[in-house]
Design a protein around this motif. Structure first.
Motif, PDB file in Angstrom:
ATOM      1  N   THR A 149      -5.294   5.525  -2.746  1.00  0.00           N
ATOM      2  CA  THR A 149      -4.286   5.223  -1.727  1.00  0.00           C
ATOM      3  C   THR A 149      -4.452   3.795  -1.213  1.00  0.00           C
ATOM      4  O   THR A 149      -3.459   3.114  -0.926  1.00  0.00           O
ATOM      5  CB  THR A 149      -4.333   6.218  -0.551  1.00  0.00           C
ATOM      6  N   TYR A 150      -5.690   3.347  -1.128  1.00  0.00           N
ATOM      7  CA  TYR A 150      -5.907   1.964  -0.671  1.00  0.00           C
ATOM      8  C   TYR A 150      -5.433   0.977  -1.729  1.00  0.00           C
ATOM      9  O   TYR A 150      -4.889  -0.081  -1.405  1.00  0.00           O
ATOM     10  CB  TYR A 150      -7.376   1.718  -0.305  1.00  0.00           C
ATOM     11  N   HIS A 151      -5.610   1.339  -3.007  1.00  0.00           N
ATOM     12  CA  HIS A 151      -5.135   0.483  -4.099  1.00  0.00           C
ATOM     13  C   HIS A 151      -3.605   0.319  -4.028  1.00  0.00           C
ATOM     14  O   HIS A 151      -3.080  -0.784  -4.236  1.00  0.00           O
ATOM     15  CB  HIS A 151      -5.559   1.064  -5.449  1.00  0.00           C
ATOM     16  N   LYS A 152      -2.884   1.408  -3.713  1.00  0.00           N
ATOM     17  CA  LYS A 152      -1.432   1.317  -3.562  1.00  0.00           C
ATOM     18  C   LYS A 152      -1.057   0.375  -2.422  1.00  0.00           C
ATOM     19  O   LYS A 152      -0.085  -0.375  -2.514  1.00  0.00           O
ATOM     20  CB  LYS A 152      -0.822   2.706  -3.325  1.00  0.00           C
ATOM     21  N   LEU A 153      -1.839   0.419  -1.346  1.00  0.00           N
ATOM     22  CA  LEU A 153      -1.601  -0.486  -0.226  1.00  0.00           C
ATOM     23  C   LEU A 153      -1.825  -1.937  -0.657  1.00  0.00           C
ATOM     24  O   LEU A 153      -1.037  -2.820  -0.321  1.00  0.00           O
ATOM     25  CB  LEU A 153      -2.505  -0.143   0.963  1.00  0.00           C
ATOM     26  N   GLN A 154      -2.887  -2.165  -1.415  1.00  0.00           N
ATOM     27  CA  GLN A 154      -3.150  -3.527  -1.902  1.00  0.00           C
ATOM     28  C   GLN A 154      -2.004  -4.037  -2.773  1.00  0.00           C
ATOM     29  O   GLN A 154      -1.596  -5.194  -2.654  1.00  0.00           O
ATOM     30  CB  GLN A 154      -4.463  -3.575  -2.685  1.00  0.00           C
ATOM     31  N   LEU A 155      -1.491  -3.184  -3.632  1.00  0.00           N
ATOM     32  CA  LEU A 155      -0.370  -3.573  -4.492  1.00  0.00           C
ATOM     33  C   LEU A 155       0.880  -3.862  -3.650  1.00  0.00           C
ATOM     34  O   LEU A 155       1.604  -4.837  -3.915  1.00  0.00           O
ATOM     35  CB  LEU A 155      -0.071  -2.488  -5.524  1.00  0.00           C
TER      36      LEU A 155
END
Length: 190
Positions: A149-155
């Motif tokens: 979920t944090y990776h999606k935020l970074q993207l």
């Protein structure tokens, strides 16, 4: 308005301002020795160039457009400083737009200028809101959230940043704002 020859000229449209405020604004323009033309709704479809050559002054009652606007022929900094002081002395809070005549907008109907200024205002409000959301999202720490979920935020943040860098249009800003909001809403804490 006689006497001295005035360089600056303002096309003034009161929008939905009350008559008392509008009269105070006109008094401030006169105190600053700024020539002005008061525009009526019937003037909004005329070109800015033709309106600049008009000498009429009229009382405004019915409004076709809500936002007040002052269009300056030259837009010199010293004019704005004098006008701000005159407004402050008269306790005028002017929330309308200010614009300057350019080669580009000179031939436009005044209503087009009003619409462009309004659109630009909406754009920058959205831009500022996205910057605020982006900054707030940067305060979130990766170690507190599930990696996917944090990776999606970074993207989403990267996409927002790239879109802002490209000076994209309003619809693109709306799209990346929604993407960022969705990524924030889907964050899962560990």
């Amino acid at each position: 308005m006689g006497g001295k020859k005035m360089q600056e000229q303002v096309l003034y449209y009161s929008g939905a301002l009350d008559q008392k405020t509008s009269e105070a604004i006109l008094a401030a323009l006169e105190a600053c020795q700024i020539a002005y033309t008061v525009l009526e709704d019937s003037d909004l479809d005329q070109s800015i160039q033709s309106l600049l050559n008009t000498k009429k002054q009229a009382v405004i009652v019915n409004r076709r457009h809500q936002e007040a606007c002052m269009l300056f022929r030259e837009g010199k900094e010293q004019t704005f400083v004098k006008l701000r002081r005159a407004f402050a002395q008269r306790q005028i809070i002017y929330s309308g737009s200010k614009a300057v005549v350019t080669k580009h907008n000179r031939t436009w109907p005044f209503i087009k200028l009003l619409e462009e200024v309004e659109e630009e205002h909406r754009y920058f409000q959205l831009y500022e809101a996205i910057l605020k959301q982006l900054k707030e999202s940067e305060a979130l720490r990766e170690e507190a959230y599930e990696p996917h979920t944090y990776h999606k935020l970074q993207l989403a943040r990267l996409h927002v940043f790239q879109t802002l860098q490209k000076q994209s249009d309003y619809s693109a800003l709306l799209s990346v704002q929604a993407e960022l909001q969705q990524a924030l809403a889907q964050l899962c804490k560990k």
